[in-house]
Design an enzyme around this catalytic site. Structure first.
Site, PDB file in Angstrom:
ATOM      1  CG  ASP A 156      26.125 -68.817  44.756  1.00 23.63           C
ATOM      2  OD1 ASP A 156      27.197 -69.111  44.171  1.00 23.63           O
ATOM      3  OD2 ASP A 156      26.047 -67.928  45.620  1.00 23.63           O
ATOM      4  CE  LYS A 205      31.369 -64.151  44.771  1.00 30.14           C
ATOM      5  NZ  LYS A 205      31.938 -64.110  46.118  1.00 30.14           N
ATOM      6  CG  ASP A 230      28.216 -65.645  43.971  1.00 32.46           C
ATOM      7  OD1 ASP A 230      28.732 -66.677  43.497  1.00 32.46           O
ATOM      8  OD2 ASP A 230      28.151 -65.396  45.193  1.00 32.46           O
ATOM      9  NE  ARG A 231      33.425 -67.983  44.083  1.00 34.66           N
ATOM     10  CZ  ARG A 231      34.436 -68.497  44.739  1.00 34.66           C
ATOM     11  NH1 ARG A 231      35.284 -69.304  44.119  1.00 34.66           N
ATOM     12  NH2 ARG A 231      34.625 -68.237  46.010  1.00 34.66           N
ATOM     13  CG  ASP A 286      29.556 -69.554  41.789  1.00 32.65           C
ATOM     14  OD1 ASP A 286      28.757 -68.841  41.155  1.00 32.65           O
ATOM     15  OD2 ASP A 286      29.726 -69.457  43.019  1.00 32.65           O
ATOM     16  CB  SER A 309      29.377 -70.477  46.917  1.00 33.47           C
ATOM     17  OG  SER A 309      29.985 -69.766  45.881  1.00 33.47           O
ATOM     18  CG  HIS A 310      33.068 -72.084  45.244  1.00 32.67           C
ATOM     19  ND1 HIS A 310      32.616 -71.003  45.955  1.00 32.67           N
ATOM     20  CD2 HIS A 310      34.148 -72.541  45.892  1.00 32.67           C
ATOM     21  CE1 HIS A 310      33.406 -70.793  46.992  1.00 32.67           C
ATOM     22  NE2 HIS A 310      34.344 -71.721  46.981  1.00 32.67           N
TER      23      HIS A 310
HETATM   24  C1  G1P Z   1      36.143 -67.230  49.240  1.00 29.34           C
HETATM   25  C2  G1P Z   1      36.837 -66.165  48.422  1.00 29.34           C
HETATM   26  C3  G1P Z   1      36.195 -64.816  48.674  1.00 29.34           C
HETATM   27  C4  G1P Z   1      34.699 -64.907  48.382  1.00 29.34           C
HETATM   28  C5  G1P Z   1      34.083 -66.049  49.162  1.00 29.34           C
HETATM   29  C6  G1P Z   1      32.626 -66.257  48.806  1.00 29.34           C
HETATM   30  O1  G1P Z   1      36.276 -66.931  50.610  1.00 29.34           O
HETATM   31  O2  G1P Z   1      38.206 -66.111  48.710  1.00 29.34           O
HETATM   32  O3  G1P Z   1      36.808 -63.869  47.872  1.00 29.34           O
HETATM   33  O4  G1P Z   1      34.051 -63.714  48.723  1.00 29.34           O
HETATM   34  O5  G1P Z   1      34.780 -67.266  48.904  1.00 29.34           O
HETATM   35  O6  G1P Z   1      32.454 -66.578  47.447  1.00 29.34           O
HETATM   36  P1  G1P Z   1      37.380 -67.616  51.554  1.00 29.34           P
HETATM   37  O7  G1P Z   1      37.184 -69.105  51.456  1.00 29.34           O
HETATM   38  O8  G1P Z   1      38.713 -67.220  50.987  1.00 29.34           O
HETATM   39  O9  G1P Z   1      37.121 -67.041  52.911  1.00 29.34           O
HETATM   40 ZN    ZN Z   2      29.071 -68.311  44.626  1.00 24.40          ZN
END
Ligand code: G1P
Ligand code: ZN
Length: 545
Positions: free
Chosen positions: A280, A377, A282-283, A278, A113-114
């Site tokens: 991948d 998302k 989704d954000r 982000d 992800s990010h």
């Molecule tokens: C974080 C975000 C959560 C999101 C997840 C995946 O998770 O808070 O809302 O779904 O990344 O993108 P966390 O690190 O808080 O468990």
């Molecule tokens: Zn992501």
């Protein structure tokens, strides 16, 4: 076909977190580490032989290597067909779209992800099920259980396939199709939004925008949608070429990491609209000229304006938000007379609500918004939703949000993250908080009286499954809240997340306070009850969003 069974030993740390198995690249590079986890996925499933699997990732370092391994393992394990994105590229929402469209039994999405990428960055493997959504807990637990007893994995001996040419090739008995990463997803977007209207608006001369792909996966998607199909001028998409290390950046669309875009939108002669996505895809982050839209407000604005958008013109069945997300959308739901669900953090908890039609729009404070069009998302979807609203209303982003506050009141909201905290200290902080919960209701802190204090527990209204210990909530009688939880996606030590929210009803003169100032009392109360400084050894958060 040359199938080998390679003997192996279990790794003890393959428990998927909030969003799949996420580790630093060198962890995944250990001999058999990736293979063990992939085999554990196959071992935990019963009905996949001969069926279709979707495979792709966000282009980060190790994506291509992992894809070649997974293809050979999929062939050895009897998968019928694998659809792979060109260049190994698939955004998370595009993968979800493809799983659904092709009735695949699931998808393997390679992404952290990010989190930053590169040889020293992070890598991750997510498994999505046939509805296109992240595997629910019973599936991830089965994978974890399988990973603890694994003794061998299956792989065929074959040469690597060419990921950079659209093609259909055989790998043993398995058909591998290298497909266009963007087309199906772009068509789905075009079926939901009024592209003609957005195109007219985009080319009217009255509107300028900028999209920052942060050198992550959305570059090709954003170019195809915004520049090719919607007529945005060339160059609208910045940093549009996916790079294995995201250009050294942190592909997280927030005020801290998407700083170039923020500077542009808050600078002289700023465009009307700015957005970023982000690693991948989704954000999303939404900005107006000189204006930041919190993700919680964005969800509420989309819900309130949904009927302006063709794909949602008949209204919403319901909405859902994760527990730490602000209650702004709750107020819209109340007015619309629809249900609003509060779920634990993580997109997987929305899956059942979307599947049975209890919710149409969902969102999280962590820059995540989406709908029943896929089961993830979806960053670009949110950007297009905003563009559709802007094209219809022809008002600025700021005016739309301010009008929204006037109608529904403003939920001041902020999240403070304390990253890379020592794990034991973070656990001690949470334990200490939990031990105080019973005695809190009725206590006052300054002007605020505690209405409830608990550790959030969720019973899924569809399958009855219960998820406990999802975050400590302290709610006050005036509707304000403080929430504490530990991240389930971090890869170094522990990350403490502190979520702060206060509510200012519909008096517009109260809607101009700086967010941190508006929340100052609650920041202090959080420190008093949790002793964050003492436990983390930090005197301020590492990231404030
Ligand atoms: C974080 C975000 C959560 C999101 C997840 C995946 O998770 O808070 O809302 O779904 O990344 O993108 P966390 O690190 O808080 O468990
Ligand atoms: Zn992501």
């Amino acid at each position: 076909m040359n199938v080998h069974t390679v003997s192996t030993q279990p790794f003890s740390d393959q428990k998927p977190g909030t969003s799949g198995l996420r580790k630093q690249v060198p962890v995944f590079q250990q001999r058999h580490y990736l293979e063990n986890f992939i085999q554990s996925i196959f071992n935990s499933l019963d009905d996949y032989r001969g069926k279709t699997l979707v495979l792709g990732g966000d282009g980060r370092y190790y994506n291509r290597t992992a894809i070649q391994t997974i293809l050979k393992m999929a062939a050895a394990n009897g998968v019928g067909r694998v659809l792979v994105g060109l260049g190994g590229i698939l955004s998370t929402p595009a993968a979800s779209c493809l799983i659904r469209k092709n009735q695949a039994f699931g998808g393997i999405i390679l992404s952290a992800s990010h989190n930053p990428g590169g040889p020293e960055g992070d890598f991750g493997v997510k498994f999505n099920t046939s509805n296109g959504g992240p595997a629910p807990e019973k599936v991830t637990s089965a994978i974890y259980e399988a990973s603890k007893t694994i003794e061998g994995y299956q792989i065929i001996e074959a040469s690597d396939i060419d990921l950079d040419t659209l093609s259909i090739v055989q790998l043993g008995e398995t058909t591998v199709e290298v497909i266009d990463s963007v087309a199906d997803y772009a068509d789905l977007m075009q079926s939901l939004f009024d592209f003609d209207r957005i195109r007219d608006f985009m080319t009217s001369g009255k509107f300028r925008m900028s999209f920052d792909a942060l050198h992550a996966v959305t570059g090709p998607y954003a170019k195809a949608l915004l520049e090719d199909r919607l007529g945005a001028r060339e160059g609208t998409v910045q940093n549009g070429i996916p790079l294995e290390d995201f250009g050294g950046g942190h592909p997280d669309p927030n005020l801290v990491y998407a700083h170039d875009l923020v500077e542009l939108l808050f600078g002289d002669n700023a465009p009307d609209f700015g957005a970023a996505s982000d690693g991948d895809g989704d954000r999303n982050m939404i900005l107006g000229r000189n204006f930041f839209v919190t993700p919680s407000d964005s969800l509420a604005v989309l819900a309130a304006n949904a009927t302006l958008v063709p794909g949602y013109k008949d209204g919403l069945a319901g909405v859902a938000r994760s527990m730490p997300t602000s209650a702004a959308v709750d107020r819209v739901a109340e007015k619309l007379g629809i249900d609003c669900y509060e779920t634990p953090t993580g997109w997987k908890f929305f899956g059942n609500l979307l599947d049975v039609g209890k919710a149409t729009l969902c969102g999280e404070e962590s820059f995540g918004t989406g709908s029943n069009h896929v089961r993830e998302k979806d960053g670009l979807w949110a950007v297009l939703f905003w563009l559709n609203i802007l094209a219809v209303r022809e008002q600025s982003v700021e005016d739309i949000v301010r009008e929204h506050w006037k109608t529904y009141g403003r939920n001041y909201y902020s999240r403070h993250d304390y990253e890379a905290v020592d794990k034991d200290s973070a656990t001690a902080l949470m334990e200490n908080l939990r031990s105080q919960l019973d005695s809190m209701p009725g206590q006052t802190f300054g002007n605020y009286e505690v209405k409830y204090a608990d550790d959030f527990s969720y019973t899924d209204p569809v399958d009855g499954s219960v998820s406990k210990n999802q975050g400590v909530r302290i709610g006050f009688t005036d509707g304000s809240r403080i929430v504490f939880r530990l991240s389930g996606t971090g890869t170094q030590g522990a990350t403490l997340r502190l979520y702060l929210e206060s509510y200012e009803p519909d008096d517009a003169s109260q809607h101009d306070t700086d967010t941190q100032t508006a929340l100052a009392d609650f920041i202090q109360i959080a420190e008093d009850v949790a002793q964050i400084r003492k436990h983390t050894g930090m005197d301020k958060p590492t990231v404030i969003t």
